[in-house]
Structure formats: structure tokens, C-alpha cells
Design a protein around this motif. Structure first.
Motif, PDB file in Angstrom:
ATOM      1  N   PRO A   6      61.870  51.914 -22.015  1.00  0.00           N
ATOM      2  CA  PRO A   6      62.513  51.859 -20.592  1.00  0.00           C
ATOM      3  C   PRO A   6      63.142  53.117 -19.860  1.00  0.00           C
ATOM      4  CG  PRO A   6      63.593  50.676 -23.039  1.00  0.00           C
ATOM      5  CD  PRO A   6      61.674  51.843 -23.501  1.00  0.00           C
ATOM      6  N   GLY A   7      62.939  52.784 -18.999  1.00  0.00           N
ATOM      7  CA  GLY A   7      63.652  54.191 -18.118  1.00  0.00           C
ATOM      8  C   GLY A   7      62.065  54.790 -18.174  1.00  0.00           C
ATOM      9  N   ALA A   8      60.741  54.902 -18.354  1.00  0.00           N
ATOM     10  CA  ALA A   8      59.567  55.679 -18.345  1.00  0.00           C
ATOM     11  C   ALA A   8      58.703  55.082 -17.162  1.00  0.00           C
ATOM     12  CB  ALA A   8      59.155  55.672 -20.053  1.00  0.00           C
ATOM     13  N   ALA A   9      58.370  55.744 -16.327  1.00  0.00           N
ATOM     14  CA  ALA A   9      57.570  55.213 -15.507  1.00  0.00           C
ATOM     15  C   ALA A   9      56.074  56.007 -15.570  1.00  0.00           C
ATOM     16  CB  ALA A   9      57.927  55.881 -14.326  1.00  0.00           C
ATOM     17  N   ALA A 119      67.873  58.519 -22.023  1.00  0.00           N
ATOM     18  CA  ALA A 119      68.433  59.581 -23.173  1.00  0.00           C
ATOM     19  C   ALA A 119      68.894  60.255 -22.149  1.00  0.00           C
ATOM     20  CB  ALA A 119      66.635  59.810 -22.641  1.00  0.00           C
ATOM     21  N   THR A 120      69.007  60.537 -20.709  1.00  0.00           N
ATOM     22  CA  THR A 120      70.002  61.766 -20.497  1.00  0.00           C
ATOM     23  C   THR A 120      71.553  61.560 -20.893  1.00  0.00           C
ATOM     24  OG1 THR A 120      68.996  61.464 -17.948  1.00  0.00           O
ATOM     25  CG2 THR A 120      70.939  62.357 -18.143  1.00  0.00           C
ATOM     26  N   ASN A 121      71.997  60.361 -20.793  1.00  0.00           N
ATOM     27  CA  ASN A 121      73.255  60.228 -21.497  1.00  0.00           C
ATOM     28  C   ASN A 121      73.390  60.651 -22.357  1.00  0.00           C
ATOM     29  OD1 ASN A 121      74.184  59.468 -18.942  1.00  0.00           O
ATOM     30  ND2 ASN A 121      74.071  56.587 -19.103  1.00  0.00           N
ATOM     31  N   LEU A 122      72.643  60.057 -24.049  1.00  0.00           N
ATOM     32  CA  LEU A 122      72.407  60.632 -24.937  1.00  0.00           C
ATOM     33  C   LEU A 122      72.433  62.094 -25.113  1.00  0.00           C
ATOM     34  CD1 LEU A 122      72.543  59.484 -28.209  1.00  0.00           C
ATOM     35  CD2 LEU A 122      70.116  60.121 -28.410  1.00  0.00           C
ATOM     36  N   ALA A 123      71.595  62.352 -24.089  1.00  0.00           N
ATOM     37  CA  ALA A 123      72.252  64.174 -24.225  1.00  0.00           C
ATOM     38  C   ALA A 123      73.098  64.900 -23.712  1.00  0.00           C
ATOM     39  CB  ALA A 123      71.041  65.255 -23.267  1.00  0.00           C
ATOM     40  N   LYS A 124      74.014  63.909 -23.466  1.00  0.00           N
ATOM     41  CA  LYS A 124      75.386  64.538 -22.737  1.00  0.00           C
ATOM     42  C   LYS A 124      76.578  63.741 -24.005  1.00  0.00           C
ATOM     43  CE  LYS A 124      74.308  64.288 -17.489  1.00  0.00           C
ATOM     44  NZ  LYS A 124      74.886  63.151 -16.413  1.00  0.00           N
ATOM     45  N   ILE A 125      76.070  63.141 -23.821  1.00  0.00           N
ATOM     46  CA  ILE A 125      77.380  63.232 -25.043  1.00  0.00           C
ATOM     47  C   ILE A 125      76.659  64.393 -26.439  1.00  0.00           C
ATOM     48  CG2 ILE A 125      78.322  61.771 -27.395  1.00  0.00           C
ATOM     49  CD1 ILE A 125      77.010  59.432 -25.473  1.00  0.00           C
ATOM     50  N   VAL A 126      75.832  64.588 -26.653  1.00  0.00           N
ATOM     51  CA  VAL A 126      75.710  66.115 -27.510  1.00  0.00           C
ATOM     52  C   VAL A 126      76.298  66.950 -27.245  1.00  0.00           C
ATOM     53  CG1 VAL A 126      74.261  67.188 -28.605  1.00  0.00           C
ATOM     54  CG2 VAL A 126      73.273  65.009 -28.471  1.00  0.00           C
ATOM     55  N   LEU A 127      76.494  67.599 -25.779  1.00  0.00           N
ATOM     56  CA  LEU A 127      76.531  68.626 -25.547  1.00  0.00           C
ATOM     57  C   LEU A 127      78.425  68.670 -25.849  1.00  0.00           C
ATOM     58  CD1 LEU A 127      74.603  69.186 -22.316  1.00  0.00           C
ATOM     59  CD2 LEU A 127      73.841  70.247 -24.743  1.00  0.00           C
ATOM     60  N   ARG A 235      66.975  67.547 -32.410  1.00  0.00           N
ATOM     61  CA  ARG A 235      65.552  67.441 -32.340  1.00  0.00           C
ATOM     62  C   ARG A 235      64.334  66.092 -32.018  1.00  0.00           C
ATOM     63  NH1 ARG A 235      63.652  68.441 -38.217  1.00  0.00           N
ATOM     64  NH2 ARG A 235      64.728  66.294 -39.306  1.00  0.00           N
ATOM     65  N   THR A 236      65.087  64.913 -32.608  1.00  0.00           N
ATOM     66  CA  THR A 236      64.548  63.673 -32.338  1.00  0.00           C
ATOM     67  C   THR A 236      65.234  62.797 -31.835  1.00  0.00           C
ATOM     68  OG1 THR A 236      62.802  64.154 -34.162  1.00  0.00           O
ATOM     69  CG2 THR A 236      62.385  62.126 -33.585  1.00  0.00           C
ATOM     70  N   PHE A 237      64.876  62.575 -30.965  1.00  0.00           N
ATOM     71  CA  PHE A 237      65.475  60.790 -30.213  1.00  0.00           C
ATOM     72  C   PHE A 237      64.618  59.866 -30.706  1.00  0.00           C
ATOM     73  CE2 PHE A 237      67.975  62.839 -25.971  1.00  0.00           C
ATOM     74  CZ  PHE A 237      68.217  63.705 -27.209  1.00  0.00           C
ATOM     75  N   ILE A 238      65.410  58.591 -30.942  1.00  0.00           N
ATOM     76  CA  ILE A 238      64.995  57.269 -30.552  1.00  0.00           C
ATOM     77  C   ILE A 238      65.135  56.307 -29.906  1.00  0.00           C
ATOM     78  CG2 ILE A 238      66.315  56.906 -32.528  1.00  0.00           C
ATOM     79  CD1 ILE A 238      64.724  55.319 -34.317  1.00  0.00           C
ATOM     80  N   GLU A 239      64.775  55.484 -28.858  1.00  0.00           N
ATOM     81  CA  GLU A 239      64.841  54.079 -28.341  1.00  0.00           C
ATOM     82  C   GLU A 239      64.162  52.918 -28.625  1.00  0.00           C
ATOM     83  OE1 GLU A 239      63.493  51.756 -25.805  1.00  0.00           O
ATOM     84  OE2 GLU A 239      62.404  52.511 -26.336  1.00  0.00           O
ATOM     85  N   ARG A 240      65.187  52.060 -29.006  1.00  0.00           N
ATOM     86  CA  ARG A 240      64.981  50.491 -29.317  1.00  0.00           C
ATOM     87  C   ARG A 240      65.364  49.521 -28.283  1.00  0.00           C
ATOM     88  NH1 ARG A 240      63.466  46.706 -32.846  1.00  0.00           N
ATOM     89  NH2 ARG A 240      64.431  45.124 -33.025  1.00  0.00           N
ATOM     90  N   ASP A 241      65.036  49.085 -27.364  1.00  0.00           N
ATOM     91  CA  ASP A 241      65.652  47.825 -26.781  1.00  0.00           C
ATOM     92  C   ASP A 241      66.398  48.392 -25.894  1.00  0.00           C
ATOM     93  OD1 ASP A 241      64.004  45.911 -27.927  1.00  0.00           O
ATOM     94  OD2 ASP A 241      65.437  45.154 -28.605  1.00  0.00           O
ATOM     95  N   GLY A 242      66.618  49.683 -24.954  1.00  0.00           N
ATOM     96  CA  GLY A 242      67.439  50.144 -24.045  1.00  0.00           C
ATOM     97  C   GLY A 242      68.286  50.952 -24.821  1.00  0.00           C
ATOM     98  N   VAL A 243      68.306  51.335 -26.168  1.00  0.00           N
ATOM     99  CA  VAL A 243      69.506  51.957 -26.706  1.00  0.00           C
ATOM    100  C   VAL A 243      68.838  52.698 -26.967  1.00  0.00           C
ATOM    101  CG1 VAL A 243      71.192  51.402 -28.551  1.00  0.00           C
ATOM    102  CG2 VAL A 243      70.584  50.477 -27.064  1.00  0.00           C
TER     103      VAL A 243
END
Length: 251
Positions: A6-9, A119-127, A235-243
């Protein structure tokens, strides 16, 4: 066949981000936990790669961050005993899954809990969690054991009966590594505010039937002193159904 992330073009023909420019080499966290060295030009923006340099196997996560699709499988390894008289291969009817990197699984209707929508929002939560030194938040955005056991583990080749490995055993290693990674990440990067710049998905992503794994992730950010830094703890992100969630933190 798993859907595109999702979100990947598809990257061919993708235009560079407006105003993108080359950026200085990122500083890495020293082993002693002190602040990274300053980069030479703190005002640079995160650049999108030129369209001509992006192949068809590269996708743009969130439409911005390139990630190359890679196979999760391993090269075929042959036993030195194969040519010995009377050799019998071990009973492993799913041995081919090691080569493909995936077992065949049926439908799974279990959603991810929590997480982020990009993924951007997830990274911002980490920061933000690093800045506030919130280990609990870093734990909350991780994949849970039930999610690992019921969604991920059945598809990994290590879960086939021939290995005699249980989900609890595999989770034990992943969990210990992540707990250590959170502690070390807070020691190296905690207590400082960061401005998100971009994502570097250095080891690409692998597509599974029910999820996608993004490996070698580094979060690029600007710290309070204006230095561009690369933060590698998630180090590793995981995505399922847009989450999106953190699959594992770097030990």
C-alpha cells in the motif's frame, strides 16, 4: 499472489521530489553512545532518485522512499553426502520453501492492532518516542507475539514440520533482540528532538501472501543542532493491509 505494498507506486517514470537536493553524508551513532559527528551541510533535503536509475523492481513506499523487491529465499545448498552410496535425502516435503522463502498458506483474516497508516508516520512515532525516552511507546508499535504466531510464522520456511521449531522459540530470539535494541537505541539516540527527513530501506522489501517485510531500515532526521543523522534502531518494518508496525529493533 500478494498485492503491491500500500502506498508503493511502481518507480519507473516517478519524478524527483520538488526541491530535492543532495544531502551530506549521515552521521552514525558512535559505539560509546555520544552524539554523532556533525555533517557538513545541515540544510540539505532528502532526495528522490532520478527516474532513469530506478528499475521496475523498485517501489516507492508512501510514494516517496525507494525500496527494491528482493526474494526472501536462500540459494539451494547441497549436502556433501549426496553422492555417497546409500544416501537418502531427509524427509522434508516442504524443502523447496527454503529456496522460495515462503510456505504456502491459506487465508488469514486477523488484522494488525495499533500501528500506523504509513511508513512515514511509523518512523515519526519512533523519533518522538526517542526524544521523550518512551520505551513503552517503542514496544507498543512492535509486532505482537499473537500477530507473529498467527500471521507471520506459518509462512516462514522455518515453521515447517521438518525443523521442529516452534513459534515460541523463534519469537524468543526476535523478542530478546528487540528488547536489547530498544535499550541501546534509547542510550544512543534518546533525549534529543528530531525532525523527520526520510527513510532509507537499505535491504529492500520481501512480499509474502499476508504481509510485506522492509529490511535494513534507517530513519534519516535532523537533530537539534541541525545535523543530519541516520537512526538504524527500527531495522525491520512490517506492513499488512495498510497497517505498519515495527517487526524488529536492531540489537
Amino acid at each position: 499472489r500478494a498485492p503491491a505494498p500500500p502506498g508503493a507506486a511502481s518507480a519507473p517514470g516517478a519524478a524527483s521530489a520538488p526541491g530535492a537536493a543532495s544531502e551530506p553524508e549521515a552521521a552514525s551513532a558512535p559505539e560509546d553512545g555520544s552524539a554523532p559527528e556533525a555533517a557538513s551541510a545541515p540544510e540539505a533535503a532528502w532526495p528522490a532518485p532520478p527516474a532513469a536509475e530506478v528499475e521496475s523492481s523498485v517501489f516507492l513506499v508512501d510514494g516517496l522512499w525507494p525500496a527494491r523487491e528482493v526474494s526472501p529465499g536462500e540459494p539451494r545448498r547441497r549436502s556433501p553426502l549426496e553422492n555417497a552410496p546409500g544416501y537418502q535425502p531427509p524427509g522434508d516435503p516442504e524443502a523447496e520453501s527454503v529456496i522460495t522463502g515462503r510456505r504456502r498458506v491459506g487465508p488469514i483474516d486477523i488484522p494488525f492492532s495499533g500501528g500506523a497508516r504509513t511508513a512515514t508516520n511509523l518512523a515519526k512515532i519512533v523519533l518522538d518516542a526517542l526524544a521523550l525516552e518512551e520505551a513503552e511507546t517503542l514496544q507498543l508499535i512492535r509486532l505482537t507475539f499473537p500477530e507473529f504466531r498467527d500471521i507471520c510464522w506459518p509462512e516462514f520456511p522455518q515453521s515447517r514440520p521438518a525443523t521442529n521449531i516452534e513459534a515460541e522459540d523463534a519469537w524468543g530470539f526476535l523478542n530478546r533482540s528487540s528488547v536489547t535494541g530498544i535499550s541501546r537505541g534509547l542510550s544512543d539516540w534518546g533525549g534529543r528532538a528530531y525532525e523527520f527527513i526520510g527513510l532509507d530501506i537499505g535491504e529492500g522489501f520481501s512480499r509474502y501472501a499476508h504481509f510485506n517485510l522492509y529490511k535494513g531500515v534507517r530513519i534519516r532526521a535532523r537533530d537539534e543542532a541541525g545535523r543530519i543523522v541516520e537512526i538504524p534502531i527500527a531495522r525491520t518494518f512490517i506492513e499488512r493491509d495498510g497497517v505498519w508496525k515495527i517487526y524488529g529493533y536492531k540489537e
